[in-house]
Design a protein around this motif. Structure first.
Motif, mmCIF file in Angstrom:
data_model
loop_
_atom_site.group_PDB
_atom_site.id
_atom_site.type_symbol
_atom_site.label_atom_id
_atom_site.label_comp_id
_atom_site.label_asym_id
_atom_site.label_seq_id
_atom_site.Cartn_x
_atom_site.Cartn_y
_atom_site.Cartn_z
ATOM 1 N N ILE A 21 59.972 37.038 77.244
ATOM 2 C CA ILE A 21 59.003 36.063 76.379
ATOM 3 C C ILE A 21 57.436 36.621 76.574
ATOM 4 C CG2 ILE A 21 57.881 33.767 76.558
ATOM 5 C CD1 ILE A 21 60.628 32.901 77.597
ATOM 6 N N ALA A 22 57.339 37.078 78.042
ATOM 7 C CA ALA A 22 56.005 37.846 77.985
ATOM 8 C C ALA A 22 55.615 38.883 77.066
ATOM 9 C CB ALA A 22 55.666 38.239 79.530
ATOM 10 N N ALA A 23 56.815 39.850 76.825
ATOM 11 C CA ALA A 23 56.763 41.008 75.924
ATOM 12 C C ALA A 23 56.240 40.282 74.435
ATOM 13 C CB ALA A 23 57.572 41.722 76.092
ATOM 14 N N THR A 24 57.078 39.587 74.141
ATOM 15 C CA THR A 24 56.735 38.706 72.881
ATOM 16 C C THR A 24 55.492 38.263 72.630
ATOM 17 O OG1 THR A 24 59.091 38.331 72.421
ATOM 18 C CG2 THR A 24 57.770 36.915 71.145
ATOM 19 N N VAL A 25 54.939 37.567 73.623
ATOM 20 C CA VAL A 25 53.511 36.893 73.665
ATOM 21 C C VAL A 25 52.398 38.077 73.675
ATOM 22 C CG1 VAL A 25 51.675 35.605 74.979
ATOM 23 C CG2 VAL A 25 54.195 34.825 74.667
ATOM 24 N N SER A 26 52.772 39.209 74.062
ATOM 25 C CA SER A 26 51.856 40.426 74.201
ATOM 26 C C SER A 26 51.708 41.015 72.883
ATOM 27 C CB SER A 26 52.391 41.235 75.416
ATOM 28 O OG SER A 26 52.003 40.842 76.805
ATOM 29 N N ALA A 27 53.017 41.181 72.273
ATOM 30 C CA ALA A 27 53.023 41.918 70.989
ATOM 31 C C ALA A 27 52.401 40.937 70.031
ATOM 32 C CB ALA A 27 54.766 41.789 70.661
ATOM 33 N N LEU A 28 52.512 39.698 70.194
ATOM 34 C CA LEU A 28 51.687 38.646 69.198
ATOM 35 C C LEU A 28 50.061 38.852 69.218
ATOM 36 C CD1 LEU A 28 53.926 35.461 69.381
ATOM 37 C CD2 LEU A 28 53.864 37.098 67.601
ATOM 38 N N ALA A 29 49.650 39.319 70.626
ATOM 39 C CA ALA A 29 48.188 39.481 70.834
ATOM 40 C C ALA A 29 47.714 40.931 70.434
ATOM 41 C CB ALA A 29 47.891 39.295 72.190
ATOM 42 N N ALA A 30 48.688 41.711 70.114
ATOM 43 C CA ALA A 30 48.226 42.970 69.659
ATOM 44 C C ALA A 30 47.320 42.806 68.211
ATOM 45 C CB ALA A 30 49.486 43.843 69.222
ATOM 46 N N PRO A 31 46.259 43.636 68.024
ATOM 47 C CA PRO A 31 45.344 43.559 66.908
ATOM 48 C C PRO A 31 46.431 43.734 65.571
ATOM 49 C CG PRO A 31 44.490 45.050 68.619
ATOM 50 C CD PRO A 31 45.743 44.626 69.048
ATOM 51 N N GLY A 32 46.121 43.004 64.553
ATOM 52 C CA GLY A 32 46.652 43.161 63.358
ATOM 53 C C GLY A 32 48.240 42.373 63.391
ATOM 54 N N ALA A 33 48.683 41.993 64.575
ATOM 55 C CA ALA A 33 50.067 41.602 64.479
ATOM 56 C C ALA A 33 50.458 40.387 63.802
ATOM 57 C CB ALA A 33 50.425 41.072 66.160
ATOM 58 N N LEU A 34 49.311 39.407 63.390
ATOM 59 C CA LEU A 34 49.479 38.021 63.004
ATOM 60 C C LEU A 34 49.217 38.271 61.234
ATOM 61 C CD1 LEU A 34 47.814 35.802 65.520
ATOM 62 C CD2 LEU A 34 50.324 36.447 65.234
ATOM 63 N N PRO A 35 50.097 37.612 60.360
ATOM 64 C CA PRO A 35 50.926 36.632 60.732
ATOM 65 C C PRO A 35 52.272 37.128 61.263
ATOM 66 C CG PRO A 35 49.863 36.109 58.551
ATOM 67 C CD PRO A 35 49.434 37.471 59.067
ATOM 68 N N ALA A 36 53.061 36.506 62.191
ATOM 69 C CA ALA A 36 54.121 36.922 62.605
ATOM 70 C C ALA A 36 55.461 35.866 62.501
ATOM 71 C CB ALA A 36 53.885 37.381 64.122
ATOM 72 N N LEU A 37 56.678 36.537 62.480
ATOM 73 C CA LEU A 37 57.776 35.843 62.493
ATOM 74 C C LEU A 37 58.581 36.115 63.921
ATOM 75 C CD1 LEU A 37 60.133 34.097 61.234
ATOM 76 C CD2 LEU A 37 60.853 35.958 60.029
ATOM 77 N N VAL A 38 58.734 35.147 64.481
ATOM 78 C CA VAL A 38 59.817 35.166 65.736
ATOM 79 C C VAL A 38 61.178 34.627 65.454
ATOM 80 C CG1 VAL A 38 60.270 34.593 68.023
ATOM 81 C CG2 VAL A 38 57.950 35.435 67.330
ATOM 82 N N HIS A 39 62.259 35.209 65.686
ATOM 83 C CA HIS A 39 63.449 34.799 65.326
ATOM 84 C C HIS A 39 64.382 35.242 66.311
ATOM 85 C CE1 HIS A 39 65.889 38.048 63.720
ATOM 86 N NE2 HIS A 39 64.806 38.540 63.173
ATOM 87 N N CYS A 40 65.779 34.587 66.349
ATOM 88 C CA CYS A 40 66.927 35.005 67.053
ATOM 89 C C CYS A 40 67.689 34.638 66.055
ATOM 90 C CB CYS A 40 67.088 34.190 68.302
ATOM 91 S SG CYS A 40 66.975 32.263 68.083
ATOM 92 N N ALA A 41 69.140 34.476 66.575
ATOM 93 C CA ALA A 41 70.270 34.236 65.564
ATOM 94 C C ALA A 41 70.053 33.280 64.664
ATOM 95 C CB ALA A 41 71.527 34.022 66.192
ATOM 96 N N VAL A 42 69.848 31.838 64.896
ATOM 97 C CA VAL A 42 69.963 30.568 64.473
ATOM 98 C C VAL A 42 68.373 30.003 64.367
ATOM 99 C CG1 VAL A 42 72.180 30.310 64.042
ATOM 100 C CG2 VAL A 42 70.895 29.177 65.934
ATOM 101 N N GLY A 43 67.461 30.633 65.500
ATOM 102 C CA GLY A 43 66.291 30.012 65.587
ATOM 103 C C GLY A 43 66.120 28.836 66.560
ATOM 104 N N LYS A 44 66.963 28.345 67.439
ATOM 105 C CA LYS A 44 66.844 27.095 68.030
ATOM 106 C C LYS A 44 66.822 27.407 69.756
ATOM 107 C CE LYS A 44 71.772 25.900 68.397
ATOM 108 N NZ LYS A 44 72.023 25.780 69.921
ATOM 109 N N ASP A 45 67.701 28.555 70.319
ATOM 110 C CA ASP A 45 67.486 28.452 71.809
ATOM 111 C C ASP A 45 66.600 29.646 72.156
ATOM 112 O OD1 ASP A 45 69.165 26.581 71.991
ATOM 113 O OD2 ASP A 45 70.939 27.913 71.253
#
Length: 260
Positions: free
Chosen positions: A142-166
Motif C-alpha cells: 500500500i505504501a509503495a502504491t501511495v509513493s508511486a501516486l506522489a511521483a511527479p507527473g503520476a496523476l491522473p492514475a488508475l489503481v486496480h486489482c482483479a475486480v477492484g473491491k478488496d
C-alpha cells in the motif's frame, strides 16, 4: 455529489467497477479533487471502444495490484500514449521464509476450509481471513502504491486489482483516510463495489488463474472498518501507517497538495 450512488460508476466496455476516487469532503473542510485517481477492476478485457473512453480520462499511470500469476494469465491491455504501467502486488508471495510463517498459513487455510467459503481475490481465504491477512502483510505494498501516486507527473492514475473491491478497496481506503476523509464516506465508496460488480444481487462465480471455480462475495462494512481499526491500533492513523511502511513525509505533503 452522492458518494454512494451508482451514478458514480463510469461505464467503459471491458472494465468492471470503474469510478472516480475523488469528490469527498475531508474532516478539515477541504475536498478531495476529482479526475485525479480512479479505481477499477483489471484491464485485460478492455475493448477498443473501452480504450477510447479510458483515454478520455488522461491517465498517466496504471497501478496493478494483482499477483504475478494473474498478470501472466490476464495481462492488462496497454493504452495509447505515454501511460506508465506499474506492478505493485498487494499480496506477498505465498511461500513463507520460516516455519512460524508456514504454520500461520496452515492455520489460516484450516480456518478457511472449516468456513467452507471462498473469496474472489484470495482464492483460499474467506473475506474475513483475507482482510486479516492484508492487515498483517499489505502495508509495504500500500505504501509503495501511495509513493508511486506522489511521483511527479503520476496523476491522473488508475489503481486496480482483479475486480477492484478488496485489494483496491484497502489501498484506496488507506489513502483517503490519510487525506482526512471520514470513515462514513470511505465505507460508502467501498460498498459501491457491490453495485459495480453486480454483487448486490448475490455471489458471482468465476474461474481463477489456476482454472479453479471461485465465488466472489459481496463486501460489507465490517471488513473495511476492521481494516482501518487495525492500522490505527498499530500506528495511530493512516498517515503514520504509511510513513511506517516507507512513504516519505514529502510524498504525503505532495499528495495533500495535489488532491486537496
Amino acid at each position: 455529489m452522492s458518494i454512494s450512488g451508482a451514478e458514480r460508476l463510469i461505464p467503459v466496455p471491458g472494465v468492471r467497477n470503474l469510478r472516480d476516487a475523488g469528490g469527498f469532503l475531508t474532516e478539515g473542510g477541504a475536498r478531495v479533487a476529482e479526475s485525479l485517481l480512479y479505481r477499477a477492476g483489471s484491464l485485460h478485457e478492455l475493448t477498443p471502444e473501452g480504450a477510447q473512453r479510458l483515454a478520455q480520462l488522461g491517465l498517466r499511470t496504471v497501478i496493478d495490484l494483482r499477483s504475478a500469476p494473474e498478470l501472466e494469465v490476464w495481462p492488462d491491455h496497454r493504452l495509447d500514449g505515454e501511460v506508465v504501467f506499474l506492478h505493485l502486488p498487494t499480496f506477498p508471495p505465498r511461500e513463507r521464509a520460516d516455519a512460524d510463517a508456514a504454520d500461520a498459513e496452515a492455520e489460516a487455510e484450516a480456518a478457511a476450509e472449516a468456513a467452507k467459503e471462498r473469496d474472489a481475490e484470495a482464492g483460499e481465504e474467506t473475506l474475513e481471513d483475507l482482510y486479516a491477512f492484508m492487515s498483517a502483510t499489505a502495508g509495504p505494498a500500500i505504501a509503495a502504491t501511495v509513493s508511486a501516486l506522489a511521483a511527479p507527473g503520476a496523476l491522473p492514475a488508475l489503481v486496480h486489482c482483479a475486480v477492484g473491491k478488496d485489494r483496491t478497496g484497502v489501498t484506496v481506503a488507506t489513502l483517503l483516510s490519510a487525506l482526512g476523509v471520514a470513515d462514513a464516506d470511505i465505507v460508502a465508496d467501498y460498498h459501491l463495489s457491490n453495485t459495480g460488480l453486480g454483487l448486490d444481487l448475490g455471489p458471482v462465480y468465476y474461474v481463477d488463474e489456476h482454472g479453479n471455480e471461485r465465488r466472489s462475495r459481496p463486501v460489507h462494512e465490517g471488513l473495511i472498518t476492521t481494516f482501518l481499526a487495525s492500522l490505527r491500533a498499530t500506528h495511530g492513523n493512516a498517515s503514520q501507517y504509511l510513513l511506517a511502511h516507507g512513504v516519505k513525509a514529502g510524498e504525503l505533503e505532495a499528495l495533500h497538495a495535489a488532491f486537496l
